[in-house]
Design an enzyme around this catalytic site. Sequence first.
Site, mmCIF file in Angstrom:
data_model
loop_
_atom_site.group_PDB
_atom_site.id
_atom_site.type_symbol
_atom_site.label_atom_id
_atom_site.label_comp_id
_atom_site.label_asym_id
_atom_site.label_seq_id
_atom_site.Cartn_x
_atom_site.Cartn_y
_atom_site.Cartn_z
ATOM 1 N N TYR A 146 -10.021 -10.922 9.366
ATOM 2 C CA TYR A 146 -10.202 -11.070 8.028
ATOM 3 C C TYR A 146 -10.878 -12.470 7.812
ATOM 4 O O TYR A 146 -11.551 -13.013 7.024
ATOM 5 C CB TYR A 146 -9.240 -10.788 7.142
ATOM 6 C CG TYR A 146 -8.910 -9.540 6.889
ATOM 7 C CD1 TYR A 146 -10.070 -8.651 6.221
ATOM 8 C CD2 TYR A 146 -7.527 -8.858 7.533
ATOM 9 C CE1 TYR A 146 -9.492 -7.109 6.144
ATOM 10 C CE2 TYR A 146 -7.329 -7.535 7.106
ATOM 11 C CZ TYR A 146 -8.396 -6.804 6.406
ATOM 12 O OH TYR A 146 -8.023 -5.248 6.533
ATOM 13 N N TYR B 191 -8.312 6.743 20.128
ATOM 14 C CA TYR B 191 -9.383 6.316 19.116
ATOM 15 C C TYR B 191 -9.799 4.815 19.207
ATOM 16 O O TYR B 191 -10.438 4.154 18.474
ATOM 17 C CB TYR B 191 -9.258 6.797 17.929
ATOM 18 C CG TYR B 191 -9.797 8.468 18.127
ATOM 19 C CD1 TYR B 191 -11.065 8.884 17.621
ATOM 20 C CD2 TYR B 191 -8.893 9.377 18.291
ATOM 21 C CE1 TYR B 191 -11.572 10.180 17.775
ATOM 22 C CE2 TYR B 191 -9.181 10.509 18.179
ATOM 23 C CZ TYR B 191 -10.374 11.131 18.158
ATOM 24 O OH TYR B 191 -10.868 12.288 18.315
ATOM 25 N N GLU C 140 -14.397 3.452 10.174
ATOM 26 C CA GLU C 140 -14.993 4.217 11.157
ATOM 27 C C GLU C 140 -14.895 5.757 10.544
ATOM 28 O O GLU C 140 -13.934 6.038 9.624
ATOM 29 C CB GLU C 140 -13.846 4.269 12.378
ATOM 30 C CG GLU C 140 -14.107 2.898 13.294
ATOM 31 C CD GLU C 140 -13.488 3.163 14.473
ATOM 32 O OE1 GLU C 140 -13.312 2.292 15.363
ATOM 33 O OE2 GLU C 140 -12.640 4.361 14.861
ATOM 34 N N HIS D 219 -0.823 -0.076 5.475
ATOM 35 C CA HIS D 219 -1.168 0.676 6.310
ATOM 36 C C HIS D 219 -0.032 1.932 6.460
ATOM 37 O O HIS D 219 0.249 2.066 7.591
ATOM 38 C CB HIS D 219 -1.582 -0.035 7.763
ATOM 39 C CG HIS D 219 -2.610 -0.973 7.765
ATOM 40 N ND1 HIS D 219 -2.802 -1.657 8.685
ATOM 41 C CD2 HIS D 219 -3.359 -1.289 6.820
ATOM 42 C CE1 HIS D 219 -3.796 -2.462 8.479
ATOM 43 N NE2 HIS D 219 -3.999 -2.401 7.095
ATOM 44 N N GLN E 24 0.850 -1.153 0.096
ATOM 45 C CA GLN E 24 0.106 -0.105 0.058
ATOM 46 C C GLN E 24 0.803 1.398 0.135
ATOM 47 O O GLN E 24 0.392 2.363 0.105
ATOM 48 C CB GLN E 24 -1.090 0.153 1.166
ATOM 49 C CG GLN E 24 -1.887 -1.080 1.242
ATOM 50 C CD GLN E 24 -2.630 -1.403 2.355
ATOM 51 O OE1 GLN E 24 -2.746 -0.377 3.570
ATOM 52 N NE2 GLN E 24 -3.319 -2.378 2.520
#
Length: 367
Positions: free
Chosen positions: A263, A252, A242, A148, A84
Site C-alpha cells: 500500500y 494461485y 484478480e 481478510h 472486516q
Amino acid sequence: MKFTPQSLFLIGLFSLFACAQDKNPVNNKHSYEIIVPELSNPWGFAFLPDGSMLINEKAGNMIHFKNGKKSQIDGLPEVYIRGQGGLLDIKLHPNYNTNGWIYFTYASSEGEEKGGHTALMRAKLKNNVLVNKELLYKATPNTTRGQHFGSRIEFDDKGYLFFTIGERGNRDVNPQDITRDGGKVYRLNDDGTIPSDNPFVNTKNAKTAIFSYGHRNPQGMTIHPDTRELWTHEHGPKGGDEINIIKSGKNYGWPVITYGVNYIGTQITDETSRPGMEQPIHYWDPSIAPSGMAFISSDKYGDWKGNLLIGSLKFQYLDNCYLQDGKIVKEERLLDGLGRVRSVNQNPDGYIYVGIENLGIIKLIKN
C-alpha cells in the site's frame, strides 16, 4: 536500499495520487429501484422461494424482508465483529424446497485462541428463528487481526459446497501452506463432510477441505452459466485485484506472484508469473476493491446477457464486464457513485439485485 519514514510516506502519497482514478467509462443507460431501504452493510442476501429475502448485515444481524417489512432473525451464533469480520455471505441449498437448509459464513471466536476466524454454518428457518444449527467448518487458529476473512459461498452442479476464506493478514504463512487455513477456496459435501476426491485428502497434515490455495482475500464467487466453471475474484494489495477460474489443487500464487505492490508503493515481489502457479484471467490496476459477483444469464438486459457484474467498493460502482472467449474485453461503470457495492445476485425473476452500503438492496433496470 533503505527507506526512511519520510521517504516511505512520500512514496505512498505519490502512489495514492498516481493511481487514484479508475478509467472505466460510465454507462448511463440504466436506472434502479430501491427494494430494501436503510441497510448499513448488506454483505450477502438470498431469495426465498416465496420471493422474500434473507439479508446478512455485517454487524451481526440477519433480516427477513417480506412484503415490504423487515423482521429480525433470531438464533444466530455469536458473531465476532472486528475489522472486516462479521456476518458474511448466505446461500440456500439447491434443494432448499425439500430440505430447508440455509448456509452462511461469519467470523467466529470459537476456539482456544483469542480473536476469531471464518466459520461456515447451516441451519433451518422456523418462525424467523434459526434452528437445527450445524457448524460445518471453523478455520483455525484465531487471530485478533481484522483483515481478510473472505467469504463467499457457492454450490456447483454436483451439489458440492464451495466457500472462501482470506489469508487473515498473514500473507507470508497462510496462503501457500496447505496445512493451515486461510487464503483458500474450500470444498465440502453439503453436510460438511470431505469429498473423497478433494485434492489433498491423502496429503499428510493437509487441511483436507482445501480445493485451491494461494489466494489473498476472495470476496466474489459464482458459477459460469455456460461453462459451469467456478469463477472467483479476490482483493489484491495496491493493484492486482484478480479474477480466477478455480481448478482442483491449483496454486494461485499469492504472495509469491502478484501484479500489485504494498500500500505504501514498495515492492512485494518482482515476479508476476512462475511455473506451477495459475495466472488470473483478468487483473485490475489500480485496484477497484471487488466484492460480490454475478453473471447475467437472463433475457432481462438485452445485449448485456452473458456479462459479468462485479461490485467496486473503492470506486463505488457496479463493473459491467463484457466477455469474449473467456476474457474481459470491455468494462463500464453502472450505478456510478451510488455507494460501495458489496453484493450482487441474480434473482430467479431474472433481474439483478445489488447490495450497496448505507443505502440498501436495489434492482438494476436497463433503459
